[in-house]
Design a protein around this motif. Structure first.
Motif, short mmCIF file in Angstrom:
data_model
loop_
_atom_site.label_atom_id
_atom_site.label_comp_id
_atom_site.label_asym_id
_atom_site.label_seq_id
_atom_site.Cartn_x
_atom_site.Cartn_y
_atom_site.Cartn_z
N ARG A 149 -23.29 57.59 -60.37
CA ARG A 149 -22.08 56.79 -60.55
C ARG A 149 -21.54 56.32 -59.20
N PHE A 150 -21.51 57.24 -58.22
CA PHE A 150 -21.06 56.86 -56.88
C PHE A 150 -21.95 55.77 -56.29
N TYR A 151 -23.26 55.92 -56.51
CA TYR A 151 -24.17 54.92 -55.94
C TYR A 151 -23.97 53.56 -56.61
N PHE A 152 -23.77 53.57 -57.91
CA PHE A 152 -23.54 52.30 -58.62
C PHE A 152 -22.27 51.63 -58.11
N GLU A 153 -21.20 52.40 -57.97
CA GLU A 153 -19.93 51.85 -57.49
C GLU A 153 -20.07 51.32 -56.06
N LEU A 154 -20.86 52.03 -55.26
CA LEU A 154 -21.08 51.58 -53.88
C LEU A 154 -21.78 50.23 -53.86
N THR A 155 -22.78 50.06 -54.72
CA THR A 155 -23.54 48.81 -54.73
C THR A 155 -22.71 47.62 -55.22
N GLN A 156 -21.56 47.90 -55.85
CA GLN A 156 -20.70 46.81 -56.30
C GLN A 156 -19.83 46.25 -55.17
N ILE A 157 -19.85 46.91 -54.04
CA ILE A 157 -19.08 46.46 -52.88
C ILE A 157 -19.98 45.61 -51.99
N ASN A 158 -19.53 44.41 -51.69
CA ASN A 158 -20.30 43.48 -50.84
C ASN A 158 -20.19 43.93 -49.39
N MET A 159 -21.29 44.46 -48.87
CA MET A 159 -21.29 45.00 -47.51
C MET A 159 -20.95 43.93 -46.47
N GLN A 160 -21.33 42.68 -46.76
CA GLN A 160 -21.12 41.59 -45.80
C GLN A 160 -19.63 41.28 -45.61
N LYS A 161 -18.80 41.70 -46.55
CA LYS A 161 -17.37 41.42 -46.46
C LYS A 161 -16.59 42.58 -45.85
N LEU A 162 -17.30 43.62 -45.40
CA LEU A 162 -16.65 44.78 -44.81
C LEU A 162 -16.42 44.59 -43.32
N SER A 163 -15.44 45.30 -42.80
CA SER A 163 -15.23 45.33 -41.36
C SER A 163 -16.42 46.04 -40.71
N VAL A 164 -16.56 45.90 -39.41
CA VAL A 164 -17.68 46.51 -38.69
C VAL A 164 -17.68 48.02 -38.88
N ILE A 165 -16.50 48.63 -38.76
CA ILE A 165 -16.39 50.09 -38.92
C ILE A 165 -16.78 50.51 -40.33
N ASN A 166 -16.33 49.77 -41.31
CA ASN A 166 -16.64 50.13 -42.70
C ASN A 166 -18.09 49.86 -43.08
N ARG A 167 -18.75 48.97 -42.38
CA ARG A 167 -20.19 48.79 -42.61
C ARG A 167 -20.94 50.06 -42.22
N VAL A 168 -20.51 50.66 -41.12
CA VAL A 168 -21.13 51.92 -40.68
C VAL A 168 -20.84 53.01 -41.71
N LYS A 169 -19.61 53.05 -42.21
CA LYS A 169 -19.23 54.03 -43.23
C LYS A 169 -20.04 53.82 -44.51
N TYR A 170 -20.22 52.56 -44.89
CA TYR A 170 -20.99 52.21 -46.07
C TYR A 170 -22.42 52.76 -45.95
N GLU A 171 -23.05 52.50 -44.82
CA GLU A 171 -24.43 52.96 -44.61
C GLU A 171 -24.52 54.47 -44.61
N ARG A 172 -23.51 55.12 -44.04
CA ARG A 172 -23.51 56.58 -44.01
C ARG A 172 -23.41 57.16 -45.41
N ILE A 173 -22.52 56.61 -46.23
CA ILE A 173 -22.37 57.09 -47.61
C ILE A 173 -23.64 56.81 -48.40
N GLU A 174 -24.19 55.62 -48.21
CA GLU A 174 -25.41 55.24 -48.93
C GLU A 174 -26.55 56.20 -48.61
N LYS A 175 -26.74 56.49 -47.33
CA LYS A 175 -27.82 57.41 -46.92
C LYS A 175 -27.59 58.81 -47.49
N SER A 176 -26.33 59.26 -47.48
CA SER A 176 -26.01 60.59 -48.02
C SER A 176 -26.33 60.67 -49.51
N ILE A 177 -25.93 59.65 -50.27
CA ILE A 177 -26.17 59.65 -51.71
C ILE A 177 -27.67 59.58 -52.02
#
Length: 229
Positions: free
Chosen positions: A73-101
Motif C-alpha cells: 500500500r505504501f509503495y502504491f501511494e508513493l508511485t502516485q506522487i509525481n517525482m518530477q514535481k518534488l523539490s530537490v530535497i524531497n526527491r532524495v527523500k522519495y528515492e530513500r523511501i522507495e529503496k527502503s520499501i
C-alpha cells in the motif's frame, strides 16, 4: 502584458502542483516512518525512539501478511506522487523511501527469509535485549521496557518454529550461537539491572529470565529436530 500574465499563471500552477506533491510526500513519509518503527521496534530502540522499547516484532502468519499488505500500500501511494514535481530535497527523500520499501518487499515477499533463516529473528531478539540492558538510562521505565520485551519472547520463539520449514547445518549453527548469546544475557540479568530502581520489577525480570533460559534450551532442541529432517 498578455505574455506576462500567462507566465505568472503557469508559474503559479507549477508552484501549486509542486507544493501538492511535496505535501503528499511529507504526509506519506511521516506515516511510513511511524509504521516502520512500530514494525521494527528493535531498530526504533537503536535510534533512541522510546515508543516501542517494550515490544518485539511479532512474526506470526497474520502479522507477516499484514506487514506485506502495508508495504504494498505504501509503495502504491508513493508511485502516485509525481517525482518530477518534488523539490530537490524531497526527491532524495522519495528515492530513500522507495529503496527502503523495495528492499523490505524483496526480503519478505521474494526471499521469505523467515522460512529458512531463523537466525535473523534470533539476532533481532538478541539486539533487542542488548540495547535495553546497555541503555544509558536507569529507572522504572527501563525495567518496564525490558520486562515487556522479554514477555514477547516465548511467542516469538513459537512462531519461529511454526515458520521454519527448512534448516541447513550452517543455519542451525548460526541459531545455536545466537541462542547461547541470549541465554548468557538472561543469566547475567541479575547484575545487568539494578534492584534499587524497582524491586518488584527487578524480581519479576529475574524470574522471567530464568524461565526463558530454560525455554531457549528446549527451543534449541526443537530446532535441531527440524535440522535433522
Amino acid at each position: 502584458m498578455k505574455n506576462n500574465i500567462t507566465f505568472i499563471v503557469c508559474l503559479f500552477f507549477f508552484i501549486s502542483c509542486s507544493s501538492n506533491a511535496d505535501n503528499s510526500l511529507d504526509l506519506l513519509s511521516d506515516s511510513f516512518f511511524i509504521w516502520y518503527y512500530k514494525n521494527h521496534p528493535v531498530i526504533s530502540t537503536l535510534h533512541n525512539n522510546g515508543d516501542f522499547h517494550s515490544t518485539l516484532k511479532k512474526n506470526d502468519f497474520k502479522s507477516n501478511e499484514q506487514y506485506l499488505v502495508d508495504l504494498n500500500r505504501f509503495y502504491f501511494e508513493l508511485t502516485q506522487i509525481n517525482m518530477q514535481k518534488l523539490s530537490v530535497i524531497n526527491r532524495v527523500k522519495y528515492e530513500r523511501i522507495e529503496k527502503s520499501i523495495l528492499k523490505l518487499l524483496y526480503l519478505n515477499e521474494n526471499l521469505n527469509e523467515q522460512d529458512w533463516r531463523p537466525s535473523l529473528k534470533l539476532e533481532e531478539v538478541e539486539r533487542g535485549i542488548e540495547y535495553l540492558v546497555n541503555y544509558n538510562y536507569t529507572g522504572e521505565d527501563r525495567l518496564n521496557a525490558i520486562a515487556g520485551r522479554l514477555s514477547d519472547l516465548e511467542e516469538v520463539l513459537e512462531n519461529i518454529l511454526t515458520n521454519t520449514s527448512f534448516l541447513s547445518n550452517v543455519e542451525y549453527l548460526n541459531c545455536t550461537t545466537k541462542i547461547k548469546s541470549i541465554i548468557r544475557m538472561l543469566n547475567n540479568m541479575e547484575v545487568s539491572i539494578d534492584y534499587k530502581d524497582d524491586i518488584y520489577s527487578y524480581n519479576s525480570i529475574i524470574k522471567l529470565s530464568n524461565r526463558l533460559s530454560v525455554e531457549l534450551k528446549k527451543f534449541s532442541n526443537k530446532l535441531e529436530s527440524i535440522q535433522k529432517i
